[in-house]
Design an enzyme around this catalytic site. Structure first.
Site, short mmCIF file in Angstrom:
data_model
loop_
_atom_site.label_atom_id
_atom_site.label_comp_id
_atom_site.label_asym_id
_atom_site.label_seq_id
_atom_site.Cartn_x
_atom_site.Cartn_y
_atom_site.Cartn_z
N SER A 23 30.49 -14.18 6.90
CA SER A 23 29.30 -14.52 7.59
C SER A 23 28.16 -14.81 6.46
O SER A 23 27.01 -15.23 6.79
CB SER A 23 28.68 -13.14 8.21
OG SER A 23 28.38 -12.10 7.32
N ASN A 110 26.74 -0.95 7.52
CA ASN A 110 26.29 -0.84 9.19
C ASN A 110 24.54 -0.52 9.13
O ASN A 110 24.35 -1.11 10.38
CB ASN A 110 27.09 0.46 9.76
CG ASN A 110 28.48 0.15 9.74
OD1 ASN A 110 28.92 -0.82 9.37
ND2 ASN A 110 29.16 1.25 10.55
N THR A 155 1.20 -27.79 45.70
CA THR A 155 2.24 -26.89 46.01
C THR A 155 3.30 -27.33 46.83
O THR A 155 3.15 -28.33 47.50
CB THR A 155 1.40 -25.93 47.20
OG1 THR A 155 1.24 -26.36 48.31
CG2 THR A 155 0.41 -25.13 46.59
N HIS A 156 4.49 -27.25 46.44
CA HIS A 156 5.66 -27.63 47.00
C HIS A 156 5.55 -29.32 46.48
O HIS A 156 6.10 -30.04 46.98
CB HIS A 156 5.99 -27.92 48.34
CG HIS A 156 5.83 -26.33 48.93
ND1 HIS A 156 6.88 -25.86 49.09
CD2 HIS A 156 4.74 -25.65 49.40
CE1 HIS A 156 6.22 -24.72 49.77
NE2 HIS A 156 5.09 -24.61 49.89
N SER A 277 12.04 -48.31 24.36
CA SER A 277 13.54 -48.45 24.51
C SER A 277 14.25 -49.67 23.75
O SER A 277 13.73 -50.57 23.22
CB SER A 277 13.62 -48.89 25.99
OG SER A 277 14.80 -49.30 26.44
N ASN A 285 8.32 -44.16 26.02
CA ASN A 285 9.21 -42.83 26.72
C ASN A 285 8.37 -41.55 26.10
O ASN A 285 8.15 -41.51 24.98
CB ASN A 285 10.41 -42.86 26.48
CG ASN A 285 11.28 -44.08 26.92
OD1 ASN A 285 11.03 -44.36 28.17
ND2 ASN A 285 12.15 -44.55 26.11
N TYR A 317 29.16 0.95 15.53
CA TYR A 317 28.92 -0.46 15.21
C TYR A 317 30.24 -1.06 15.34
O TYR A 317 31.40 -0.47 15.58
CB TYR A 317 28.64 -0.34 13.49
CG TYR A 317 28.61 -1.71 12.89
CD1 TYR A 317 27.63 -2.37 12.93
CD2 TYR A 317 29.92 -2.42 12.49
CE1 TYR A 317 27.44 -3.58 12.41
CE2 TYR A 317 29.64 -3.65 12.04
CZ TYR A 317 28.47 -4.32 11.86
OH TYR A 317 28.39 -5.44 11.54
N GLN A 322 27.73 -8.96 14.06
CA GLN A 322 27.83 -10.12 12.94
C GLN A 322 27.05 -11.31 13.56
O GLN A 322 26.13 -11.94 12.59
CB GLN A 322 29.38 -10.42 12.61
CG GLN A 322 29.00 -11.40 11.25
CD GLN A 322 30.47 -11.54 10.52
OE1 GLN A 322 30.73 -10.58 9.96
NE2 GLN A 322 31.02 -12.66 10.96
N LYS A 325 22.57 -12.24 13.82
CA LYS A 325 21.81 -13.01 13.01
C LYS A 325 21.74 -14.48 13.09
O LYS A 325 20.69 -15.16 13.25
CB LYS A 325 22.22 -12.77 11.63
CG LYS A 325 21.98 -11.33 10.94
CD LYS A 325 22.65 -11.05 9.69
CE LYS A 325 23.90 -10.30 10.13
NZ LYS A 325 24.08 -9.11 10.86
#
Length: 461
Positions: A23, A110, A155-156, A277, A285, A317, A322, A325
């Site tokens: 790790s 641990n 709304t909607h 584009s 865009n 543990y 691991q 993180k």
């Protein structure tokens, strides 16, 4: 090679095992915190008489030198030593074998690893908390500037009622303020020292955990050694806070993307935050908002990942932890830069006031206000709702009560209050009649802005 932390094994480790389980590529980010924890632990070992004062200062000098080299990026990490803890320990051993092996007394990886993640997460949560406060302050400023701009609510995704743009911004202020509270609570859950829990059952050494908590700036100490090493609720809470925050960011981004389309054209986005584009010359865009919107998938997947990792894990543990993180680091990086970027780009938005005002009057958006007015004049709301619905249905093509003349109106209803309302109303007095707490009237908006300023000044970690 054999594991450097055990005499238990006779055979050499498989290279593929080392590559798969190491790790160090991830947790080397905790290097400085690991050294700080080691220094605090050494001070505590001296305090309880495990090491001498001379040994303490020698180890601390070695650790301080390592700290300096880490900051200068001059250290190389060894993959075969698995993680940051064994890498730092080995560098101490290389300088003093006797003392290097002593510093792990009354401690396990641990409890050390979760302590370090908690310290890192506390610092990162503070950073996110502060940048989110800045975003909320920006939104409050935008709401102050927007007090006189009328926009249509939806709304909607259909035209609903006219509101003030200030009211719209204050809605997002509320969302982000709730996120702020979530991060504050997440910090409280994280601010608990597990160091001293050992591997699972504590230690027979008479360690001073109160001293450690003071040195490492934790407000609380874990009260159960099993929970101390196996608890990752604080990671889940942090990821949930980030997920809710990016969800709110995504909703705002979605609306900006839609409202900036030329089909609607309510908003103009600054050229600095758009792209063109490769094929279509006319395109502009809203890339920045689309990318922010996409971060929702990355951050929420982190929350789901840690919850799936935790699901069904036996106490205490497990090596599965691991991965916590990697999830924390990625999630915190993404949410921090997203909040920071949103804070920057929303100040550059330009709202097309005339179009917004025109849209606020379209499609009988004041129909509810007419129904409420008739109810105040003695008609039941059910009857007024039915009458106004009939008017809208009859004159749908006109799109506004203002376009209905008296003769046309009398063919549908002889109610004198309908004509009186149509003649008198304008979009501003309609909006300003919404005086209920939380309403869109200028009076309520001013009150909400004042309250928001007080709240954001007072909240802290």
């Amino acid at each position: 090679m054999k594991k450097k932390w055990s005499g238990r094994f006779k055979k050499q480790l498989s290279n593929s095992f080392i590559r798969y389980t190491m790790s160090i590529k991830t947790d080397r980010r905790l290097a400085l915190i690991d050294i700080i924890c080691n220094i605090a632990h050494c001070n505590m070992l001296r305090k309880i008489g495990i090491i001498t004062i001379k040994e303490k200062y020698k180890v601390i000098r070695i650790l301080e030198n390592i700290f300096k080299r880490v900051k200068e990026k001059k250290l190389k990490w060894r993959k075969e030593l698995e993680d940051i803890h064994l890498n730092i320990e080995r560098k101490v051993v290389n300088k003093s074998k006797k003392l290097g092996f002593k510093i792990r007394t009354a401690r396990s990886r641990n409890d050390l690893s979760t302590t370090e993640l908690r310290i890192w997460l506390k610092n990162k949560t503070k950073d996110i908390f502060e940048i989110l406060k800045k975003l909320i302050k920006t939104i409050i400023k935008l709401s102050i500037k927007s007090k006189n701009i009328v926009i249509p609510s939806l709304t909607h995704f259909q035209l609903a009622q006219p509101i003030m743009l200030s009211h719209y911004w204050l809605c997002y202020k509320n969302m982000f303020f709730r996120d702020l509270l979530r991060f504050k609570n997440s910090y409280i859950f994280t601010d608990q020292l597990p160091l001293g829990s050992g591997a699972v059952s504590g230690t027979s050494f008479k360690i001073d955990r109160k001293y450690l908590s003071k040195k490492l700036r934790f407000k609380k100490i874990s009260s159960n050694s099993i929970d101390g090493v196996s608890d990752r609720d604080y990671v889940v809470d942090f990821c949930f806070s980030c997920s809710m925050c990016i969800l709110h960011i995504s909703r705002l981004c979605e609306e900006i993307v839609i409202f900036s389309s030329k089909l609607i054209d309510f908003i103009s986005i600054d050229d600095r935050y758009c792209s063109g584009s490769s094929m279509m010359p006319q395109k502009k865009n809203p890339d920045i908002f689309e990318v922010m919107r996409s971060k929702t998938g990355i951050i929420i997947s982190g929350l789901i990942s840690i919850m799936i990792i935790m699901k069904g894990l036996p106490l205490a543990y497990n090596k599965d932890y691991q991965e916590d993180k990697r999830i924390c680091f990625n999630t915190s990086d993404e949410i921090y830069i997203s909040i920071k970027m949103l804070n920057k780009v929303i100040t550059k938005l330009k709202f097309r006031k005339k179009k917004l005002k025109k849209a606020s009057k379209m499609d009988f958006t004041i129909a509810t206000d007419l129904a409420e007015y008739l109810t105040k004049k003695g008609m039941s709301y059910r009857k007024s709702h039915e009458l106004v619905s009939t008017l809208v249905n009859k004159f749908e093509k006109k799109g506004s009560f203002k376009k209905i003349n008296k003769k046309e109106l009398n063919k549908v209803t002889s109610n004198k209050y309908v004509l009186k309302f149509i003649r008198k109303y304008n979009i501003y007095n309609i909006v300003n009649k919404k005086t209920s707490i939380g309403g869109t009237s200028i009076k309520q908006i001013k009150s909400e802005i004042k309250r928001s300023i007080r709240e954001i000044k007072s909240i802290k970690i």
